[in-house]
Write an enzyme that holds these catalytic residues in place. Structure first.
Site, PDB file in Angstrom:
ATOM      1  CB  CYS A 140      39.009  -7.334  17.007  1.00 26.89           C
ATOM      2  SG  CYS A 140      37.791  -8.637  16.953  1.00 26.89           S
ATOM      3  CG  HIS A 162      39.229  -5.723  20.766  1.00 29.61           C
ATOM      4  ND1 HIS A 162      38.015  -5.296  20.280  1.00 29.61           N
ATOM      5  CD2 HIS A 162      39.205  -7.082  20.679  1.00 29.61           C
ATOM      6  CE1 HIS A 162      37.299  -6.348  19.916  1.00 29.61           C
ATOM      7  NE2 HIS A 162      37.999  -7.443  20.149  1.00 29.61           N
ATOM      8  CG  ASN A 200      34.466  -8.590  20.555  1.00 30.00           C
ATOM      9  OD1 ASN A 200      34.636  -7.722  19.706  1.00 30.00           O
ATOM     10  ND2 ASN A 200      35.252  -9.650  20.676  1.00 30.00           N
TER      11      ASN A 200
END
Ligand code: UT7
Length: 335
Positions: free
Chosen positions: A120, A260, A290
């Site tokens: 990520c 993020h 996500n």
């Protein structure tokens, strides 16, 4: 990392674009698959829906669409690119790289191409790598893409993880700028805690794909959510503070933070720790969940398309995730 060196070019974002699959999966859809509820997911994560790619769509397909939009926004042709970096943990193939596939498909004849894997944090790592090539004069135009099809690695029987992730791609074209705009500072890091806390353990050389690993779902996303949460609430503000310090700035000078999108509670915690109002964080987690390496560039490109950024704005990008890794940078908006 350069802060005040005006004799060298900086890596400025000159175009952005994103692509998400059309199919929407809501929390109510997930209620039919696992023992969960819309209420639990919204309260604990902030997610309401996510995008899921069709079976015949691969990561390079959505990366390609995002790249076309970013190139158009930048007003340059693919043939003018010097380098393509794709940040992904879900490449089309183990090899060749997804970046090489895109190089051909885009017609980026002059471009070098490679994939970068830091989960990520990947897009921000990619931006930092692009900055090195541009600052030292090696390259002038670099396409950085974060793209994931996580849905193909989700364990749809595990309510701890299947409600969290989605698919998408975001892209940014970096160009050499001599007017003081561009990446001012970066902070990258890793603590190496590995797949015990977050990862896809199977399918590599440690646990090669076999009937056994597939039946035990070792090739699916595994996460110790509480452990990663404890890490993330510190890692996100800490990396941002380090990038700000390197740029000689404080959080109140930032117009926006693009974090993020893993959990709204992590973003809220960062907002408190940095004493920066939540309204100055770009948040789209409710619609996409996500998307790992695609999370930051999709949020960036969507906010850019909505006209949120003004030339000269100071904007921080920040990621954290498997590795465990973290990454942030401060950018002076060039567009
Ligand atoms: O992008 C990479 C970085 N990833 C992250 O940053 C994720 C970080 N972690 C998190 O965001 C959160 O830890 C989660 C959203 C994954 C989980 O939230 P939590 O508040 O930490 O929940 P928990 O794991 O402590 O679980 C609380 C309860 C448990 O039940 P018991 O043991 O208390 O009876 C879980 O089994 O919630 C249960 N639970 C669920 N219930 C309904 C876990 N998942 C679900 C679910 N629906 N989907």
């Amino acid at each position: 990392m350069i802060t005040e060196n005006l004799n060298r070019p900086r890596a400025a974002i000159i175009g952005t674009g994103f692509c998400v699959p059309e199919r929407v999966m809501t929390n109510y859809d997930l209620e039919k698959i696992v023992d969960t509820s819309d209420r639990w997911i919204v309260e604990r994560t902030g997610i309401r829906e996510r995008r899921i790619a069709a079976d015949d769509v691969a990561t390079s397909d959505i990366a390609y669409e995002a790249a076309l939009k970013a190139l158009e926004d930048a007003g340059i042709r693919a043939a003018e690119l010097d380098l393509i970096i794709v940040a992904t943990l879900t490449p089309d193939y183990l090899t060749p790289s997804t970046a090489s596939l895109l190089q051909k498909r885009l017609g980026a004849d002059r471009a070098a191409a490679f994939d970068l894997q830091s989960a990520c944090s990947g897009f921000v790592y990619g931006a930092a790598v692009a900055a090195q090539f541009i600052e030292n004069g090696f390259y002038k135009r670099i396409l950085v893409i974060g793209a994931e099809i996580l849905s193909k690695y989700i364990n749809w029987e595990d309510r701890n993880t299947c409600v969290l992730f989605g698919d998408g791609a975001g892209a940014a074209v970096f160009g050499a700028a001599e007017d003081g705009s561009g990446i001012l500072s970066c902070d990258l890091g890793s603590d190496g805690r590995g797949p015990e806390v977050l990862g896809i353990p199977g399918g590599g050389t440690r646990y090669p794909a076999s009937e056994d690993t597939i039946s035990r779902k070792v090739n699916r996303i595994h996460m110790d959510g509480r452990d990663v949460f404890r890490f993330a609430v510190k890692a996100l503000p800490n990396t941002l503070k380090r990038s700000l310090e390197k740029a000689g700035m404080t959080a109140d000078e930032l117009a926006w933070i693009v974090p993020h999108q893993a959990n709204i509670r992590i973003i809220e915690a960062a907002s408190k720790r940095l004493a920066m109002p939540l309204e100055r964080f770009i948040v789209n987690i409710e619609r996409y969940g996500n998307i790992s390496a695609a999370s930051v560039p999709v949020a960036l490109a969507e906010a850019d398309a909505a006209g949120k950024f003004n030339k000269g704005d100071l904007i921080a990008l920040a990621g954290f995730g498997a590795g465990l890794t973290w990454a942030s940078c401060v950018v002076k908006w060039a567009k």
